[in-house]
Write a protein that holds these residues in place. Sequence first.
Motif, mmCIF file in Angstrom:
data_model
loop_
_atom_site.group_PDB
_atom_site.id
_atom_site.type_symbol
_atom_site.label_atom_id
_atom_site.label_comp_id
_atom_site.label_asym_id
_atom_site.label_seq_id
_atom_site.Cartn_x
_atom_site.Cartn_y
_atom_site.Cartn_z
ATOM 1 N N ASP A 210 0.840 -1.189 0.000
ATOM 2 C CA ASP A 210 0.000 0.000 0.000
ATOM 3 C C ASP A 210 0.880 1.245 0.000
ATOM 4 O O ASP A 210 2.095 1.183 0.228
ATOM 5 C CB ASP A 210 -0.922 -0.003 1.222
ATOM 6 C CG ASP A 210 -1.948 -1.121 1.172
ATOM 7 O OD1 ASP A 210 -2.509 -1.348 0.072
ATOM 8 O OD2 ASP A 210 -2.167 -1.777 2.197
ATOM 9 N N LEU A 211 0.267 2.386 -0.281
ATOM 10 C CA LEU A 211 0.983 3.655 -0.298
ATOM 11 C C LEU A 211 1.217 4.137 1.128
ATOM 12 O O LEU A 211 0.279 4.274 1.914
ATOM 13 C CB LEU A 211 0.168 4.698 -1.066
ATOM 14 C CG LEU A 211 0.709 6.127 -1.065
ATOM 15 C CD1 LEU A 211 2.018 6.206 -1.836
ATOM 16 C CD2 LEU A 211 -0.326 7.076 -1.665
ATOM 17 N N VAL A 212 2.489 4.388 1.450
ATOM 18 C CA VAL A 212 2.854 4.882 2.774
ATOM 19 C C VAL A 212 3.151 6.375 2.654
ATOM 20 O O VAL A 212 4.034 6.782 1.890
ATOM 21 C CB VAL A 212 4.081 4.146 3.332
ATOM 22 C CG1 VAL A 212 4.439 4.690 4.722
ATOM 23 C CG2 VAL A 212 3.816 2.647 3.397
ATOM 24 N N PRO A 284 4.019 1.727 -3.897
ATOM 25 C CA PRO A 284 4.079 0.386 -4.489
ATOM 26 C C PRO A 284 4.139 0.465 -6.007
ATOM 27 O O PRO A 284 3.724 1.457 -6.618
ATOM 28 C CB PRO A 284 2.775 -0.269 -4.012
ATOM 29 C CG PRO A 284 1.852 0.880 -3.739
ATOM 30 C CD PRO A 284 2.723 2.013 -3.270
ATOM 31 N N ALA A 285 4.659 -0.596 -6.626
ATOM 32 C CA ALA A 285 4.892 -0.596 -8.077
ATOM 33 C C ALA A 285 3.630 -0.266 -8.865
ATOM 34 O O ALA A 285 3.689 0.440 -9.878
ATOM 35 C CB ALA A 285 5.458 -1.948 -8.518
ATOM 36 N N LEU A 286 2.472 -0.766 -8.419
ATOM 37 C CA LEU A 286 1.234 -0.545 -9.161
ATOM 38 C C LEU A 286 0.851 0.928 -9.217
ATOM 39 O O LEU A 286 0.159 1.361 -10.137
ATOM 40 C CB LEU A 286 0.095 -1.354 -8.555
ATOM 41 C CG LEU A 286 0.040 -2.840 -8.902
ATOM 42 C CD1 LEU A 286 -1.121 -3.507 -8.196
ATOM 43 C CD2 LEU A 286 -0.077 -3.050 -10.407
ATOM 44 N N ASP A 291 6.104 -3.012 -12.741
ATOM 45 C CA ASP A 291 7.246 -3.923 -12.688
ATOM 46 C C ASP A 291 6.928 -5.137 -13.551
ATOM 47 O O ASP A 291 6.165 -5.994 -13.134
ATOM 48 C CB ASP A 291 7.516 -4.346 -11.243
ATOM 49 C CG ASP A 291 8.864 -5.020 -11.074
ATOM 50 O OD1 ASP A 291 9.611 -5.112 -12.069
ATOM 51 O OD2 ASP A 291 9.181 -5.445 -9.942
ATOM 52 N N PRO A 292 7.447 -5.203 -14.774
ATOM 53 C CA PRO A 292 8.449 -4.300 -15.348
ATOM 54 C C PRO A 292 7.861 -2.932 -15.682
ATOM 55 O O PRO A 292 6.649 -2.788 -15.831
ATOM 56 C CB PRO A 292 8.901 -5.027 -16.613
ATOM 57 C CG PRO A 292 7.707 -5.846 -17.013
ATOM 58 C CD PRO A 292 7.070 -6.271 -15.713
ATOM 59 N N ALA A 293 8.763 -1.948 -15.799
ATOM 60 C CA ALA A 293 8.365 -0.583 -16.100
ATOM 61 C C ALA A 293 8.639 -0.273 -17.563
ATOM 62 O O ALA A 293 9.422 -0.959 -18.219
ATOM 63 C CB ALA A 293 9.141 0.394 -15.208
ATOM 64 N N PRO A 294 7.988 0.759 -18.114
ATOM 65 C CA PRO A 294 8.312 1.180 -19.478
ATOM 66 C C PRO A 294 9.785 1.554 -19.591
ATOM 67 O O PRO A 294 10.445 1.898 -18.597
ATOM 68 C CB PRO A 294 7.415 2.413 -19.686
ATOM 69 C CG PRO A 294 6.335 2.288 -18.673
ATOM 70 C CD PRO A 294 6.935 1.582 -17.505
ATOM 71 N N GLN A 295 10.290 1.476 -20.819
ATOM 72 C CA GLN A 295 11.701 1.779 -21.047
ATOM 73 C C GLN A 295 12.039 3.177 -20.528
ATOM 74 O O GLN A 295 11.355 4.145 -20.803
ATOM 75 C CB GLN A 295 12.034 1.692 -22.534
ATOM 76 C CG GLN A 295 13.518 1.869 -22.847
ATOM 77 C CD GLN A 295 13.816 1.643 -24.319
ATOM 78 O OE1 GLN A 295 12.917 1.462 -25.129
ATOM 79 N NE2 GLN A 295 15.077 1.658 -24.672
ATOM 80 N N GLY A 296 13.118 3.253 -19.745
ATOM 81 C CA GLY A 296 13.572 4.532 -19.222
ATOM 82 C C GLY A 296 12.985 4.911 -17.887
ATOM 83 O O GLY A 296 13.410 5.897 -17.274
ATOM 84 N N ALA A 297 12.001 4.144 -17.388
ATOM 85 C CA ALA A 297 11.376 4.439 -16.102
ATOM 86 C C ALA A 297 11.851 3.431 -15.059
ATOM 87 O O ALA A 297 12.156 2.279 -15.387
ATOM 88 C CB ALA A 297 9.855 4.393 -16.209
ATOM 89 N N PRO A 298 11.908 3.823 -13.780
ATOM 90 C CA PRO A 298 12.351 2.900 -12.734
ATOM 91 C C PRO A 298 11.275 1.862 -12.427
ATOM 92 O O PRO A 298 10.094 2.171 -12.376
ATOM 93 C CB PRO A 298 12.592 3.817 -11.536
ATOM 94 C CG PRO A 298 11.658 4.964 -11.764
ATOM 95 C CD PRO A 298 11.610 5.169 -13.252
ATOM 96 N N LEU A 302 8.967 2.491 -5.182
ATOM 97 C CA LEU A 302 9.806 3.681 -5.158
ATOM 98 C C LEU A 302 9.617 4.418 -3.836
ATOM 99 O O LEU A 302 8.599 4.256 -3.165
ATOM 100 C CB LEU A 302 9.445 4.625 -6.312
ATOM 101 C CG LEU A 302 9.410 4.042 -7.717
ATOM 102 C CD1 LEU A 302 8.956 5.093 -8.717
ATOM 103 C CD2 LEU A 302 10.772 3.474 -8.113
ATOM 104 N N VAL A 303 10.602 5.237 -3.473
ATOM 105 C CA VAL A 303 10.470 6.117 -2.313
ATOM 106 C C VAL A 303 10.856 7.527 -2.743
ATOM 107 O O VAL A 303 11.826 7.713 -3.482
ATOM 108 C CB VAL A 303 11.326 5.627 -1.120
ATOM 109 C CG1 VAL A 303 12.791 5.529 -1.475
ATOM 110 C CG2 VAL A 303 11.122 6.527 0.088
ATOM 111 N N PHE A 304 10.053 8.500 -2.327
ATOM 112 C CA PHE A 304 10.271 9.901 -2.705
ATOM 113 C C PHE A 304 10.348 10.779 -1.463
ATOM 114 O O PHE A 304 9.653 10.546 -0.456
ATOM 115 C CB PHE A 304 9.101 10.420 -3.557
ATOM 116 C CG PHE A 304 9.145 10.025 -5.001
ATOM 117 C CD1 PHE A 304 9.805 10.807 -5.943
ATOM 118 C CD2 PHE A 304 8.506 8.866 -5.422
ATOM 119 C CE1 PHE A 304 9.817 10.457 -7.274
ATOM 120 C CE2 PHE A 304 8.515 8.504 -6.755
ATOM 121 C CZ PHE A 304 9.181 9.299 -7.688
#
Length: 315
Positions: A210-212, A284-286, A291-298, A302-304
């Motif tokens: 989930d989104l934290v 979360p990835a969704l 995951d996998p991500a589009p080309q060029g994207a992580p 992720l954490v921001f």
Amino acid sequence: MRKVLATLLLLLLALTACGEATTGRTAGDSGILDSVEVSGGSDDEAPTVEFDTPLDVTGPAVKTVVEGDGAEIEANQQITFRAVFLNTEDGASVGDTYSEGEPQALPVDDSLKEQDAELYEVLIGTKVGAQIAYTRPMEAVEGQPQSAPQQLLVLKVLSAEDPPPAPPEPEVLAPEDVQKLEDEGQLATFTFGEDGAPQVNVPDREPSEDLVVKVLEEGAGEVVTEADTITANYSGWRWEDGENFDSSYSRGEPADFPLNGVIQGWTEGLSGQKVGSKVMLEIPALWAYGDPAPQGAPAGALVFYVEIVAKAAAQ
């Protein structure tokens, strides 16, 4: 009568032999692929591909050049495959995926049917194990530079199965659960250099499904809504390895983002925050790039670190 029957039998055998050589499913301008021959190789070793050069590629062309012996591919299944890439001008190898980790996956669904109707048409009904030759004009391949050589792709279908069930849709983690993670020392934390740029410390745990959202410092400005465009200083890292993939700090100035035009983790996590707030988002990835991500994207979670500098109402 025996002579007539023998003649008919020979004709039948000849027709059957011809049919076996031309039963491959085709779509588009497949005649340009008639000279393609595939030999050798295995599920883990690239085959040898030969064809008359150059190929005159004026439109999409797909052809099953080696029949498989497995089950037929059905609509809405997901195939795995490996592929070789060849220069259509001289037949030289451009590369292959046989030596690169796990086989690639491709859903044979309505999305593929819309984006690449010819490939979809050939895959449906083709058997697992088949080798499929495929090309289309390079200028029609999204993301390819015009200087890239025209390529022929020959893919081998390794499997065809119903796709795995979709993971549950994320939610915003409840504040009490966020507090529990903080009490246990399981939230991402940040340190700051002399230039004010953050560095992350990712905890040793699996990312949340989930989104934290953790407000590190609450601002005193207006509340941000999904319809607003915000100005923000931010840095983003991959959860998996802590790799920094983007930062406004490295560019020396904040950036503008419409909150209804960014990844969902930003939209959900920053809507309702105040201008001036500094926020940690564990996405979360969704709700990131997948995951996998589009080309060029992580890829992956992720954490921001985000500091909301200002907002402007959407026009």
